[in-house]
Design a protein around this motif. Structure first.
Motif, PDB file in Angstrom:
ATOM      1  N   THR A  69      24.035  44.168  73.327  1.00 51.52           N
ATOM      2  CA  THR A  69      22.755  44.121  74.000  1.00 51.52           C
ATOM      3  C   THR A  69      22.704  45.197  75.070  1.00 51.52           C
ATOM      4  OG1 THR A  69      21.184  42.672  75.159  1.00 51.52           O
ATOM      5  CG2 THR A  69      23.503  42.478  75.774  1.00 51.52           C
TER       6      THR A  69
ATOM      7  N   SER B 265      22.276  46.459  78.918  1.00 49.92           N
ATOM      8  CA  SER B 265      22.589  45.913  80.243  1.00 49.92           C
ATOM      9  C   SER B 265      21.336  45.345  80.892  1.00 49.92           C
ATOM     10  CB  SER B 265      23.179  47.017  81.124  1.00 49.92           C
ATOM     11  OG  SER B 265      23.409  46.527  82.428  1.00 49.92           O
ATOM     12  N   GLY B 266      21.437  44.098  81.346  1.00 55.61           N
ATOM     13  CA  GLY B 266      20.309  43.452  82.015  1.00 55.61           C
ATOM     14  C   GLY B 266      19.374  42.702  81.091  1.00 55.61           C
ATOM     15  N   GLU B 267      19.626  42.760  79.773  1.00 56.76           N
ATOM     16  CA  GLU B 267      18.783  42.066  78.799  1.00 56.76           C
ATOM     17  C   GLU B 267      19.465  40.788  78.333  1.00 56.76           C
ATOM     18  OE1 GLU B 267      15.534  43.111  77.265  1.00 56.76           O
ATOM     19  OE2 GLU B 267      15.688  43.940  79.294  1.00 56.76           O
ATOM     20  N   LYS B 268      18.690  39.752  78.114  1.00 62.37           N
ATOM     21  CA  LYS B 268      19.237  38.487  77.647  1.00 62.37           C
ATOM     22  C   LYS B 268      19.653  38.586  76.187  1.00 62.37           C
ATOM     23  CE  LYS B 268      16.812  35.216  80.673  1.00 62.37           C
ATOM     24  NZ  LYS B 268      15.874  34.067  80.705  1.00 62.37           N
TER      25      LYS B 268
ATOM     26  N   GLU C   6      21.119  35.748  73.093  1.00 65.23           N
ATOM     27  CA  GLU C   6      21.359  34.340  72.808  1.00 65.23           C
ATOM     28  C   GLU C   6      22.748  34.155  72.194  1.00 65.23           C
ATOM     29  OE1 GLU C   6      19.632  30.513  73.275  1.00 65.23           O
ATOM     30  OE2 GLU C   6      18.927  32.515  73.841  1.00 65.23           O
TER      31      GLU C   6
ATOM     32  N   PRO D 158      21.413  31.356  76.769  1.00 67.30           N
ATOM     33  CA  PRO D 158      21.225  32.792  77.002  1.00 67.30           C
ATOM     34  C   PRO D 158      22.264  33.332  77.989  1.00 67.30           C
ATOM     35  CG  PRO D 158      19.680  31.566  78.345  1.00 67.30           C
ATOM     36  CD  PRO D 158      20.474  30.544  77.561  1.00 67.30           C
TER      37      PRO D 158
ATOM     38  N   THR E  86      23.010  37.108  80.224  1.00 67.20           N
ATOM     39  CA  THR E  86      22.469  38.416  80.603  1.00 67.20           C
ATOM     40  C   THR E  86      23.611  39.288  81.109  1.00 67.20           C
ATOM     41  OG1 THR E  86      20.403  37.337  81.251  1.00 67.20           O
ATOM     42  CG2 THR E  86      20.708  39.617  81.951  1.00 67.20           C
TER      43      THR E  86
ATOM     44  N   ASP F 152      25.752  42.595  82.334  1.00 69.52           N
ATOM     45  CA  ASP F 152      25.464  43.870  82.967  1.00 69.52           C
ATOM     46  C   ASP F 152      26.471  44.897  82.460  1.00 69.52           C
ATOM     47  OD1 ASP F 152      27.866  43.523  84.374  1.00 69.52           O
ATOM     48  OD2 ASP F 152      26.857  42.757  86.155  1.00 69.52           O
TER      49      ASP F 152
ATOM     50  N   THR G 215      27.336  46.788  75.877  1.00 63.75           N
ATOM     51  CA  THR G 215      26.026  47.054  76.481  1.00 63.75           C
ATOM     52  C   THR G 215      25.660  48.533  76.466  1.00 63.75           C
ATOM     53  OG1 THR G 215      27.015  47.211  78.687  1.00 63.75           O
ATOM     54  CG2 THR G 215      26.185  45.054  78.010  1.00 63.75           C
TER      55      THR G 215
END
Length: 407
Positions: free
Chosen positions: A144, A146-149, A151, A193, A195, A197, A222
């Motif tokens: 994902t 960085s900073g995005e959720k 699941e 979830p 998140t 970094d 990330t």
């Protein structure tokens, strides 16, 4: 980016291992590896414990390297190794080796190689983890921005009698960044979830029931990352910037795939497109918004001369790549998520009836998250891109893309 440097180290280490395997160990006396308090080179542990692996490594000649490989099984029960280099004074002939390993349900062992000037020695330790709670994860790794959720989903067995359940995010030094509880449903399933970094490198899940605990870990990525498939390569988190001092150029065959101008000039024939925000150009073109230009862009194309200054491509029509559509608003015949590493998917984009031509400029009209587009590479391979995220305005515009590309 941690992943980029890890990949480079793995490639370097692979070359070293190959060289060692081809060397003649009879040219010197092998180093010795003597484990401390590890009978029969085997350890047993409950999950969640920290194992200390110690050994005395000695050699009659100077030691040139000590390397160890942490072994874990994947979801298909195949053993995977992660390589590390053990730092020590290279002038020494006797080294006290000591590391700590946190046990999870997938940990199976460690392999150590001591290399002298003319010979090497290898020893292994088998690790048996008595896990009272077993995990079946939906994903083997978390990828994902960085900073995005993202699941996290999975199930545990046995079900019922759960006394506690929590997750931890860890940095590259295996230090805990964040800890939080999550709920396990009566049927053993869970979903929550996270998140991450840019400092997050691992997610650790811990569940305890009346019999004991279970622990599993997932790597967290990330930054830019590529996975090789059999027919299709997968690219994740490719960050393209409008800013010239950033990474406006995409090159699927050159790490880290999103390139600076200096990197682009050194790899011109590998550049597939350039990302430009056309809002800040001459009034004739102003307001067009986010665009990518195929590699046939020239200095006179839509006020993008600064992006191709000093470039020498293209050289003739054979270098021209074309995008499928002018606009993401056009209908794209494939679903990005269903396009996977198999012959059926490959046959879809190799269909001779498909029209892969356009004017070489792709407009992201509203830069919709999840929107996808197709394009040809300079060597006629086909690829599909998908928008993950956009941010910023004007020359600060940034777009994150994932790609699936023919090998």
């Amino acid at each position: 980016m941690k992943v980029k440097y890890q990949i480079a180290f793995i490639l370097l280490l692979s070359g070293w291992i190959s060289a060692c395997q081809n060397s003649d160990n009879n040219n010197g006396v092998q180093p010795k590896i003597q484990f401390i308090n590890i009978p029969d080179n085997q350890l047993k542990s409950d999950p969640g414990a920290t194992l200390v692996i110690e050994a005395e490594i000695s050699s009659e000649e100077e030691l040139t390297g000590i390397y160890y490989f942490v072994q874990r099984k994947d979801r298909n029960n195949h053993i995977q190794e992660v390589p590390y280099e053990y730092n020590f004074d290279k002038e020494k002939q006797n080294v006290h080796f000591k590391i700590e390993l946190y046990t999870d349900e997938n940990l199976t062992g460690i392999r150590i190689i001591a290399q002298g000037k003319n010979a090497k020695q290898e020893e292994r330790v088998q690790i048996i983890v008595n896990s009272f709670v077993k995990f079946q994860m939906d994903k083997e790794k978390l990828i994902t921005i960085s900073g995005e959720k993202v699941e996290v989903k999975g199930t545990i067995t046995p079900i019922g009698n759960v006394q506690s359940s929590y997750y931890e995010t860890l940095n590259a030094n295996k230090e805990v960044i964040h800890k939080e509880n999550f709920q396990v449903a009566a049927d053993g399933s869970f979903s929550f979830p996270v998140t991450p970094d840019e400092n997050t490198s691992q997610l650790r899940l811990v569940v305890e029931n009346k019999e004991g605990i279970g622990v599993t870990s997932l790597p967290v990525i990330t930054g830019p990352y590529m996975e090789e498939g059999t027919l299709i390569n997968y690219y994740y988190n490719i960050k393209l910037t409008t800013a010239l001092d950033g990474t406006p150029y995409f090159a699927p065959d050159v790490k880290p795939y999103a390139l600076t101008m200096e990197q682009a000039r050194s790899n011109q024939q590998s550049i597939e497109f350039v990302f430009v925000n056309m809002v800040n150009v001459a009034p004739k073109w102003a307001g067009i918004g986010l665009c990518v230009f195929a590699n046939n862009i020239v200095a006179t194309t839509v006020a993008a001369s600064e992006y191709v200054e000093g470039m020498t491509y293209p050289e003739g029509d054979s270098n021209y790549r074309r995008f499928v559509y002018h606009s993401l608003m056009a209908e794209w015949p494939f679903d990005y998520d269903s396009f996977t590493d198999n012959q059926i998917s490959l046959n879809q984009i190799l269909n001779p009836e498909l029209d892969w031509t356009s004017n070489g400029i792709l407009r992201f009209n509203d830069a919709r998250h999840g929107a996808s587009f197709g394009f040809k590479l300079q060597d006629e391979r086909k690829a599909i891109g998908q928008i993950i995220k956009t941010e910023g305005e004007g020359y600060d515009a940034v777009i994150y893309l994932n790609f699936k590309c023919m090998r």
